[in-house]
Motif scaffolding. Structure first.
Motif, PDB file in Angstrom:
ATOM      1  N   VAL A 140      46.654  61.447  -9.438  1.00  0.00           N
ATOM      2  CA  VAL A 140      46.722  62.626  -8.568  1.00  0.00           C
ATOM      3  C   VAL A 140      47.561  63.726  -9.241  1.00  0.00           C
ATOM      4  O   VAL A 140      47.316  64.913  -9.032  1.00  0.00           O
ATOM      5  CB  VAL A 140      47.277  62.256  -7.173  1.00  0.00           C
ATOM      6  CG1 VAL A 140      47.391  63.465  -6.282  1.00  0.00           C
ATOM      7  CG2 VAL A 140      46.386  61.205  -6.512  1.00  0.00           C
ATOM      8  N   GLY A 141      48.514  63.322 -10.089  1.00  0.00           N
ATOM      9  CA  GLY A 141      49.280  64.304 -10.859  1.00  0.00           C
ATOM     10  C   GLY A 141      50.288  65.092 -10.039  1.00  0.00           C
ATOM     11  O   GLY A 141      50.319  66.323 -10.104  1.00  0.00           O
ATOM     12  N   LEU A 142      51.136  64.415  -9.272  1.00  0.00           N
ATOM     13  CA  LEU A 142      52.186  65.113  -8.519  1.00  0.00           C
ATOM     14  C   LEU A 142      53.314  65.491  -9.482  1.00  0.00           C
ATOM     15  O   LEU A 142      54.017  64.616 -10.006  1.00  0.00           O
ATOM     16  CB  LEU A 142      52.719  64.227  -7.397  1.00  0.00           C
ATOM     17  CG  LEU A 142      51.742  63.866  -6.282  1.00  0.00           C
ATOM     18  CD1 LEU A 142      52.480  63.105  -5.170  1.00  0.00           C
ATOM     19  CD2 LEU A 142      51.060  65.094  -5.692  1.00  0.00           C
ATOM     20  N   THR A 143      53.483  66.797  -9.677  1.00  0.00           N
ATOM     21  CA  THR A 143      54.426  67.303 -10.678  1.00  0.00           C
ATOM     22  C   THR A 143      55.842  66.742 -10.543  1.00  0.00           C
ATOM     23  O   THR A 143      56.435  66.352 -11.560  1.00  0.00           O
ATOM     24  CB  THR A 143      54.456  68.844 -10.622  1.00  0.00           C
ATOM     25  OG1 THR A 143      53.103  69.298 -10.637  1.00  0.00           O
ATOM     26  CG2 THR A 143      55.201  69.439 -11.803  1.00  0.00           C
ATOM     27  N   PRO A 144      56.443  66.690  -9.331  1.00  0.00           N
ATOM     28  CA  PRO A 144      57.830  66.216  -9.271  1.00  0.00           C
ATOM     29  C   PRO A 144      57.988  64.780  -9.784  1.00  0.00           C
ATOM     30  O   PRO A 144      59.043  64.436 -10.315  1.00  0.00           O
ATOM     31  CB  PRO A 144      58.174  66.294  -7.776  1.00  0.00           C
ATOM     32  CG  PRO A 144      57.192  67.260  -7.202  1.00  0.00           C
ATOM     33  CD  PRO A 144      55.935  67.097  -8.006  1.00  0.00           C
ATOM     34  N   LEU A 145      56.960  63.949  -9.642  1.00  0.00           N
ATOM     35  CA  LEU A 145      57.040  62.581 -10.156  1.00  0.00           C
ATOM     36  C   LEU A 145      56.869  62.571 -11.668  1.00  0.00           C
ATOM     37  O   LEU A 145      57.560  61.840 -12.383  1.00  0.00           O
ATOM     38  CB  LEU A 145      55.981  61.691  -9.501  1.00  0.00           C
ATOM     39  CG  LEU A 145      56.092  61.505  -7.988  1.00  0.00           C
ATOM     40  CD1 LEU A 145      54.957  60.636  -7.477  1.00  0.00           C
ATOM     41  CD2 LEU A 145      57.440  60.903  -7.608  1.00  0.00           C
ATOM     42  N   CYS A 146      55.936  63.388 -12.183  1.00  0.00           N
ATOM     43  CA  CYS A 146      55.715  63.443 -13.631  1.00  0.00           C
ATOM     44  C   CYS A 146      56.983  63.923 -14.336  1.00  0.00           C
ATOM     45  O   CYS A 146      57.290  63.488 -15.446  1.00  0.00           O
ATOM     46  CB  CYS A 146      54.558  64.390 -13.973  1.00  0.00           C
ATOM     47  SG  CYS A 146      52.995  63.946 -13.192  1.00  0.00           S
TER      48      CYS A 146
END
Lengths: 206, 206
Positions: free
Chosen positions: B175-181
């Protein structure tokens, strides 16, 4: 084309007997179920039409391309802004549980659940479905909840909640972990609600 | 067939210059990356061969069918039983964090991480990949950890941990959730470690 013509000219054909909106609804429900079970890539318009008992041309007539059909059946008329306001109104206590009940309730409801599972399945091979998930879960639901708390790092907190809720969707509905499938909704709401409460309100590590 | 023949008869062809095991390795690494990025269904043997710079017949020569290739590159030589024993040896305190560090470390390592993400992607459209995930995460890793604690409901506890860890794999890598990446590994290990600790050791609701 013959079926389309028949459907619009012959009121005794199967498609017309249901009525236009009935036929449209049957196609939409069938498509949602098939997309939820197999994902976007593995389902053809022909399969959807066969399962719905209509000619493939009728699917195109009502919805256009397979992509447009997918978009149409995964658009949900959910008023998340109202739900978010309701969750925040009662204050931070029990907020995680209210969010968990909202999302787990949707996942376990028939039509909405199928739509969400179809999106999770399809996100694996389709960046647009991944974007729909980001919009629905973080931008429209979890970030407004975290921002309503006026706390640090609302975007990271929303992403943490999203990772647990979509993880439940994945492991219950796609990977098929039996203990989750068999657990009652209240049990899952209590367990995951406590996790979301931590993610939303407790201090984060530096 | 010509490339296979050339590869086995002409030591100056590109395939042979790398050596048999080198070519096999290049095909495996390329396949793993492509399966992780697009999922099993969206990747053809032709694409893998083109990207690896070999003839498609060489892929079949080394690995058989696309399914056999997928199975070969998603078999991981992980000695989870040893890892599980190590995690349990230090006692229940900090167990959640040790499990989180083990799995998040794997997800963020290059080859193993690609394999796990390929499995998560492919599980969406392939029941065998879903089964591989169940075996790897619950049967071989999380259930032995929970059983080692001698606590009630080890299977539900393992499934809860699995839902959070695969949820991270899904939201960070697909899904590419920025804060996790963008979050550091130590931050994620601390946050998710505390969640797993709760799932493994705290009382469950009735």
């Amino acid at each position: 084309m013959s079926a389309t013509v028949a459907a619009t000219s012959d009121r005794r054909s199967p498609g017309r007997r249901r009525g236009e909106s009935g036929t449209r609804q049957v196609i939409a429900t069938t498509a949602r179920t098939l997309f939820a079970t197999h994902g976007f890539g593995a389902v053809s318009v022909r399969t959807i039409a066969a399962q719905a008992g209509v000619d493939p041309s009728l699917v195109h007539h009502f919805f256009g391309s397979k992509r447009q059909l997918f978009d149409a059946v995964t658009q949900m008329p959910l008023d998340d802004s109202e739900a978010v306001a309701g969750m925040l109104e009662a204050g931070p206590d029990g907020l995680g549980e209210r969010v968990a009940r909202h999302v787990i309730g949707q996942l376990r409801s028939s039509d909405t659940g199928r739509t969400l599972v179809a999106l999770v399945r399809t996100a694996s091979s389709d960046p647009r479905a991944a974007e729909q998930l980001r919009e629905r879960y973080t931008r429209d639901l979890l970030e407004p909840v975290a921002r309503g708390l006026d706390i640090d790092h609302p975007e990271l907190r929303a992403a943490l909640c999203c990772s647990q809720l979509l993880g439940l969707a994945l492991t219950e509905h796609i990977v098929g972990l039996t203990p989750l499938c068999e657990a009652g909704t209240d049990t899952l709401v209590a367990i995951y609600g406590a996790t979301l409460q931590r993610y939303l309100t407790e201090p984060l590590p530096h």
